[in-house]
Design a protein around this motif. Structure first.
Motif, PDB file in Angstrom:
ATOM      1  N   HIS A 191      -3.806  29.425 -15.487  1.00 34.45           N
ATOM      2  CA  HIS A 191      -5.214  29.557 -15.138  1.00 34.45           C
ATOM      3  C   HIS A 191      -5.762  28.140 -15.019  1.00 34.45           C
ATOM      4  O   HIS A 191      -5.901  27.424 -16.017  1.00 34.45           O
ATOM      5  CB  HIS A 191      -5.968  30.348 -16.210  1.00 34.45           C
ATOM      6  CG  HIS A 191      -5.588  31.798 -16.232  1.00 34.45           C
ATOM      7  ND1 HIS A 191      -6.503  32.812 -16.040  1.00 34.45           N
ATOM      8  CD2 HIS A 191      -4.385  32.414 -16.404  1.00 34.45           C
ATOM      9  CE1 HIS A 191      -5.885  33.977 -16.095  1.00 34.45           C
ATOM     10  NE2 HIS A 191      -4.596  33.761 -16.322  1.00 34.45           N
ATOM     11  N   VAL A 192      -6.054  27.746 -13.780  1.00 40.12           N
ATOM     12  CA  VAL A 192      -6.399  26.357 -13.468  1.00 40.12           C
ATOM     13  C   VAL A 192      -7.897  26.263 -13.193  1.00 40.12           C
ATOM     14  O   VAL A 192      -8.415  26.920 -12.281  1.00 40.12           O
ATOM     15  CB  VAL A 192      -5.602  25.864 -12.239  1.00 40.12           C
ATOM     16  CG1 VAL A 192      -5.863  24.390 -11.999  1.00 40.12           C
ATOM     17  CG2 VAL A 192      -4.109  26.139 -12.418  1.00 40.12           C
ATOM     18  N   THR A 193      -8.589  25.465 -13.992  1.00 41.71           N
ATOM     19  CA  THR A 193     -10.032  25.290 -13.840  1.00 41.71           C
ATOM     20  C   THR A 193     -10.317  24.030 -13.037  1.00 41.71           C
ATOM     21  O   THR A 193      -9.814  22.947 -13.356  1.00 41.71           O
ATOM     22  CB  THR A 193     -10.717  25.201 -15.212  1.00 41.71           C
ATOM     23  OG1 THR A 193     -10.408  26.379 -15.969  1.00 41.71           O
ATOM     24  CG2 THR A 193     -12.233  25.108 -15.058  1.00 41.71           C
ATOM     25  N   LEU A 194     -11.132  24.192 -11.995  1.00 35.98           N
ATOM     26  CA  LEU A 194     -11.406  23.116 -11.046  1.00 35.98           C
ATOM     27  C   LEU A 194     -12.902  22.891 -10.907  1.00 35.98           C
ATOM     28  O   LEU A 194     -13.701  23.796 -11.184  1.00 35.98           O
ATOM     29  CB  LEU A 194     -10.817  23.476  -9.675  1.00 35.98           C
ATOM     30  CG  LEU A 194      -9.323  23.808  -9.669  1.00 35.98           C
ATOM     31  CD1 LEU A 194      -8.962  24.638  -8.465  1.00 35.98           C
ATOM     32  CD2 LEU A 194      -8.491  22.537  -9.706  1.00 35.98           C
ATOM     33  N   GLU A 195     -13.260  21.693 -10.453  1.00 36.35           N
ATOM     34  CA  GLU A 195     -14.676  21.383 -10.265  1.00 36.35           C
ATOM     35  C   GLU A 195     -14.868  20.542  -9.007  1.00 36.35           C
ATOM     36  O   GLU A 195     -14.128  19.594  -8.759  1.00 36.35           O
ATOM     37  CB  GLU A 195     -15.237  20.631 -11.475  1.00 36.35           C
ATOM     38  CG  GLU A 195     -16.733  20.355 -11.377  1.00 36.35           C
ATOM     39  CD  GLU A 195     -17.300  19.690 -12.612  1.00 36.35           C
ATOM     40  OE1 GLU A 195     -18.528  19.718 -12.798  1.00 36.35           O
ATOM     41  OE2 GLU A 195     -16.499  19.147 -13.419  1.00 36.35           O
ATOM     42  N   ASN A 196     -15.873  20.912  -8.208  1.00 37.76           N
ATOM     43  CA  ASN A 196     -16.306  20.096  -7.073  1.00 37.76           C
ATOM     44  C   ASN A 196     -17.809  20.226  -6.917  1.00 37.76           C
ATOM     45  O   ASN A 196     -18.482  20.727  -7.827  1.00 37.76           O
ATOM     46  CB  ASN A 196     -15.542  20.474  -5.791  1.00 37.76           C
ATOM     47  CG  ASN A 196     -15.737  21.923  -5.385  1.00 37.76           C
ATOM     48  OD1 ASN A 196     -16.715  22.574  -5.773  1.00 37.76           O
ATOM     49  ND2 ASN A 196     -14.800  22.445  -4.602  1.00 37.76           N
ATOM     50  N   GLU A 197     -18.350  19.790  -5.790  1.00 28.22           N
ATOM     51  CA  GLU A 197     -19.809  19.788  -5.638  1.00 28.22           C
ATOM     52  C   GLU A 197     -20.403  21.192  -5.644  1.00 28.22           C
ATOM     53  O   GLU A 197     -21.601  21.367  -5.866  1.00 28.22           O
ATOM     54  CB  GLU A 197     -20.212  19.067  -4.355  1.00 28.22           C
ATOM     55  CG  GLU A 197     -19.760  19.763  -3.078  1.00 28.22           C
ATOM     56  CD  GLU A 197     -20.293  19.077  -1.836  1.00 28.22           C
ATOM     57  OE1 GLU A 197     -21.291  18.333  -1.937  1.00 28.22           O
ATOM     58  OE2 GLU A 197     -19.705  19.276  -0.765  1.00 28.22           O
ATOM     59  N   HIS A 198     -19.582  22.207  -5.410  1.00 25.70           N
ATOM     60  CA  HIS A 198     -20.072  23.581  -5.424  1.00 25.70           C
ATOM     61  C   HIS A 198     -20.149  24.153  -6.842  1.00 25.70           C
ATOM     62  O   HIS A 198     -20.756  25.191  -7.059  1.00 25.70           O
ATOM     63  CB  HIS A 198     -19.168  24.474  -4.573  1.00 25.70           C
ATOM     64  CG  HIS A 198     -19.099  24.059  -3.129  1.00 25.70           C
ATOM     65  ND1 HIS A 198     -20.154  24.198  -2.267  1.00 25.70           N
ATOM     66  CD2 HIS A 198     -18.098  23.497  -2.415  1.00 25.70           C
ATOM     67  CE1 HIS A 198     -19.802  23.747  -1.070  1.00 25.70           C
ATOM     68  NE2 HIS A 198     -18.567  23.313  -1.140  1.00 25.70           N
ATOM     69  N   GLY A 199     -19.472  23.503  -7.791  1.00 23.74           N
ATOM     70  CA  GLY A 199     -19.495  23.985  -9.163  1.00 23.74           C
ATOM     71  C   GLY A 199     -18.103  24.079  -9.753  1.00 23.74           C
ATOM     72  O   GLY A 199     -17.139  23.498  -9.245  1.00 23.74           O
ATOM     73  N   VAL A 200     -17.987  24.840 -10.834  1.00 27.10           N
ATOM     74  CA  VAL A 200     -16.715  25.037 -11.536  1.00 27.10           C
ATOM     75  C   VAL A 200     -16.147  26.397 -11.150  1.00 27.10           C
ATOM     76  O   VAL A 200     -16.879  27.387 -11.093  1.00 27.10           O
ATOM     77  CB  VAL A 200     -16.916  24.951 -13.058  1.00 27.10           C
ATOM     78  CG1 VAL A 200     -15.602  25.214 -13.796  1.00 27.10           C
ATOM     79  CG2 VAL A 200     -17.475  23.589 -13.445  1.00 27.10           C
ATOM     80  N   PHE A 201     -14.849  26.436 -10.852  1.00 28.54           N
ATOM     81  CA  PHE A 201     -14.215  27.702 -10.504  1.00 28.54           C
ATOM     82  C   PHE A 201     -12.763  27.673 -10.962  1.00 28.54           C
ATOM     83  O   PHE A 201     -12.266  26.667 -11.468  1.00 28.54           O
ATOM     84  CB  PHE A 201     -14.333  27.992  -9.001  1.00 28.54           C
ATOM     85  CG  PHE A 201     -13.663  26.961  -8.116  1.00 28.54           C
ATOM     86  CD1 PHE A 201     -12.438  27.229  -7.517  1.00 28.54           C
ATOM     87  CD2 PHE A 201     -14.280  25.742  -7.861  1.00 28.54           C
ATOM     88  CE1 PHE A 201     -11.833  26.294  -6.693  1.00 28.54           C
ATOM     89  CE2 PHE A 201     -13.678  24.801  -7.033  1.00 28.54           C
ATOM     90  CZ  PHE A 201     -12.452  25.077  -6.445  1.00 28.54           C
ATOM     91  N   GLN A 202     -12.084  28.773 -10.774  1.00 29.80           N
ATOM     92  CA  GLN A 202     -10.739  28.908 -11.311  1.00 29.80           C
ATOM     93  C   GLN A 202      -9.803  29.558 -10.306  1.00 29.80           C
ATOM     94  O   GLN A 202     -10.198  30.433  -9.536  1.00 29.80           O
ATOM     95  CB  GLN A 202     -10.768  29.747 -12.593  1.00 29.80           C
ATOM     96  CG  GLN A 202      -9.510  29.620 -13.456  1.00 29.80           C
ATOM     97  CD  GLN A 202      -9.684  30.322 -14.796  1.00 29.80           C
ATOM     98  OE1 GLN A 202      -9.588  31.528 -14.875  1.00 29.80           O
ATOM     99  NE2 GLN A 202      -9.956  29.546 -15.846  1.00 29.80           N
ATOM    100  N   VAL A 203      -8.560  29.077 -10.302  1.00 33.53           N
ATOM    101  CA  VAL A 203      -7.498  29.733  -9.541  1.00 33.53           C
ATOM    102  C   VAL A 203      -6.343  29.998 -10.504  1.00 33.53           C
ATOM    103  O   VAL A 203      -6.247  29.382 -11.568  1.00 33.53           O
ATOM    104  CB  VAL A 203      -7.010  28.874  -8.352  1.00 33.53           C
ATOM    105  CG1 VAL A 203      -8.121  28.676  -7.328  1.00 33.53           C
ATOM    106  CG2 VAL A 203      -6.469  27.534  -8.825  1.00 33.53           C
ATOM    107  N   LYS A 204      -5.472  30.926 -10.125  1.00 34.73           N
ATOM    108  CA  LYS A 204      -4.294  31.236 -10.923  1.00 34.73           C
ATOM    109  C   LYS A 204      -3.044  30.850 -10.146  1.00 34.73           C
ATOM    110  O   LYS A 204      -3.051  30.824  -8.915  1.00 34.73           O
ATOM    111  CB  LYS A 204      -4.264  32.728 -11.262  1.00 34.73           C
ATOM    112  CG  LYS A 204      -5.453  33.191 -12.080  1.00 34.73           C
ATOM    113  CD  LYS A 204      -5.452  34.694 -12.242  1.00 34.73           C
ATOM    114  CE  LYS A 204      -6.717  35.180 -12.954  1.00 34.73           C
ATOM    115  NZ  LYS A 204      -6.778  36.658 -13.032  1.00 34.73           N
ATOM    116  N   ALA A 205      -1.971  30.568 -10.874  1.00 38.75           N
ATOM    117  CA  ALA A 205      -0.738  30.142 -10.219  1.00 38.75           C
ATOM    118  C   ALA A 205       0.475  30.603 -11.001  1.00 38.75           C
ATOM    119  O   ALA A 205       0.468  30.618 -12.237  1.00 38.75           O
ATOM    120  CB  ALA A 205      -0.712  28.622 -10.083  1.00 38.75           C
TER     121      ALA A 205
END
Length: 509
Positions: A191-205
């Motif tokens: 469960h990978v938590t990411l952040e950019n100008e749109h906000g914080v979100f998550q993808v799975k791998a």
């Protein structure tokens, strides 16, 4: 925020890092039918992968350190990559002036014999002895002979971008300006938590690939809370750019008293690129700058060889990067292995594996990606076979020669200069027509930012090549940064700001 919800899907691979190794792995994996997500905290190739000496080479000096496997692989890759991307890669002859007190002639001849025969060589000419005419030679009169051999020059940042385009065309999702905050294993998935100008979100791998380059070990420790299997040594390499130092299109490889070598390479028609250094680096990899000692070092090596003497005032520009090399405990930064190490941590195929990339070099990125996929085969039974050795990179399709493509561009776009047509041909190959479309003159290309950069090209770079800032466009996509002044850059930045705001409004809608 509706768009962010889409990224909660599960991918086969999530790749951390948008340099040559991360993008190379993503491209290989996507082409084998795997679903791939890449995040890069800055721009593609914004660090090590755009701070190289712009060479696809076997590494002649690595023979002295007995790196025969690496040299053999790199020599074979020269021909492979030359076939894959002849628009951004070109053969380049190197001249090594003989300095008898540094290396005897027999040793250099032996090294060049191995260099000619260790790897498959079809397109590139072999080595030979050369003599220098004291009057016509750019070298000091006491340098009377040397050796000549072949390697290749490359636009390093565009090599990354073209692989990214190909990966996207195979279905990969690539997001720049997106930082990985953390990743944890839950029920066999990352469960990978990411952040950019749109906000914080998550993808799975199913698999996490750590290709963070200079941050590879730090990412394991800080973002994953794990112990890194290897240490990393950051070796700073700096380059200076000066007005054209000599006539002709050959490069020189200069031997120095400290047993290191320095390249002088024809660069962007009007300049000579001089580098590189090998200095241990302990600072922040985000902010690497050439030191006064490095500038003096490179100037001294050149002045020891060439009649034309250089001073600080001749330096037009500089760039520096750090090579993230696997720590082999060598005392000499120049002797630290340039080979790569892949660290796979997974207790079984039931656990989500982490594969981390330590080291590597630009020339062998494709083989590194293949080796990565070999290690991941047990986790993907339906993975397709290797494919990248013969697949052309974007822009090489139906490509015959730079001159032919340049003529085609000039015939279509009335009023376009030869230099701009040649730049497009080298940078985009046959994909140039993707942004020229049905235009027939420079007046149809939109706003003219100067130096052959028009709005139609800028729009293409933003829409298709992940460009956001003027630096992305001028330094890494077009190499026009040595031509633009601050006022011109500001006009380009204003245009990009308007484009960015428009795209944000479209995303919200």
């Amino acid at each position: 925020m509706q768009e962010l919800h889409e990224y909660s899907k599960c991918y086969d691979l999530v790749v951390i890092g948008g340099g040559i190794n991360g993008i190379g792995i993503a491209n290989d994996a996507a082409g084998r039918g795997l679903s791939v997500f890449v995040c890069e905290k800055d721009d593609l190739a914004s660090h090590t992968s755009s701070a190289s000496s712009k060479l696809i080479h076997g590494g002649l000096r690595y023979l002295e350190h007995k790196e025969f496997r690496l040299v053999r692989e790199a020599l074979a890759e020269r021909e492979v990559l030359l076939n894959k991307a002849p628009h951004i890669i070109r053969p380049l002859r190197f001249i090594m002036p003989h300095r008898p007190h540094l290396r005897p002639a027999w040793l250099i001849r032996t090294g060049l014999f191995f260099y000619d025969h260790l790897g498959k060589r079809e397109k590139l000419a072999g080595s030979n002895l050369v003599t220098f005419d004291g009057l016509d030679s750019p070298l000091h009169p006491d340098i009377q002979r040397g050796f000549e051999y072949s390697d290749c020059a490359v636009d390093d940042a565009r090599l990354v971008v073209l692989n990214a385009i190909q990966a996207r065309e195979h279905g990969a999702k690539i997001m720049t300006q997106t930082q990985c905050i953390s990743a944890v294993q839950i029920e066999g998935l990352w469960h990978v938590t990411l952040e950019n100008e749109h906000g914080v979100f998550q993808v799975k791998a199913k698999v996490l690939v750590n290709a963070a380059g200079p941050w590879v070990a730090q990412f394991i420790r800080k973002n994953l809370n794990l112990k890194s299997p290897y240490g990393i040594r950051l070796i700073q390499g700096s380059h200076i750019i000066v007005p054209k130092l000599y006539e002709g299109e050959k490069a020189f490889i200069l031997q120095n008293d400290d047993q290191r070598i320095v390249f002088t390479i024809p660069y962007l028609q009007r300049f000579t690129l001089i580098g590189t250094t090998d200095w241990e680096y302990t600072g922040d990899p985000n902010h690497v700058e050439i030191s006064a000692e490095e500038r003096a070092y490179l100037l001294d090596v050149c002045n020891d060889h060439f009649k034309q003497q250089l001073t600080e005032a001749d330096i037009v520009s500089t760039f520096s990067g750090v090579r993230p090399l696997c720590d082999d405990e060598s005392d000499n930064p120049s002797a630290v292995t340039r080979d790569y190490t892949l660290a796979l941590s997974a207790e079984s195929t039931a656990h989500a594996p982490l594969l981390s990339v330590f080291g590597g070099k630009l020339t062998t990125y494709r083989k590194l990606a293949e080796a990565t996929m070999d290690q991941l085969k047990p986790f993907f039974n339906s993975m397709k076979k290797e494919w990248t050795a013969t697949a052309l990179l974007p822009g090489a399709e139906h490509f015959n020669s730079i001159d032919e493509l340049k003529d085609q561009i000039q015939q279509q776009i009335k009023g376009i200069g030869e230099a701009t047509a040649e730049r497009w041909a080298h940078a985009y190959g046959t994909r140039t027509m993707h942004f020229l479309q049905h235009s027939n003159s420079i007046h149809e290309l939109g706003q003219d930012f100067g130096h052959g950069l028009f709005a139609q090209e800028v729009d293409y770079l933003v829409d298709q090549e992940w460009a956001i800032t003027s630096e992305d466009i001028l330094k890494r996509r077009s190499k026009l940064y040595l031509d633009f002044n601050q006022d011109e850059i500001q006009i380009l930045e204003m245009y990009l700001h308007v484009l960015h705001e428009r795209r944000l409004r479209q995303n919200v809608a």
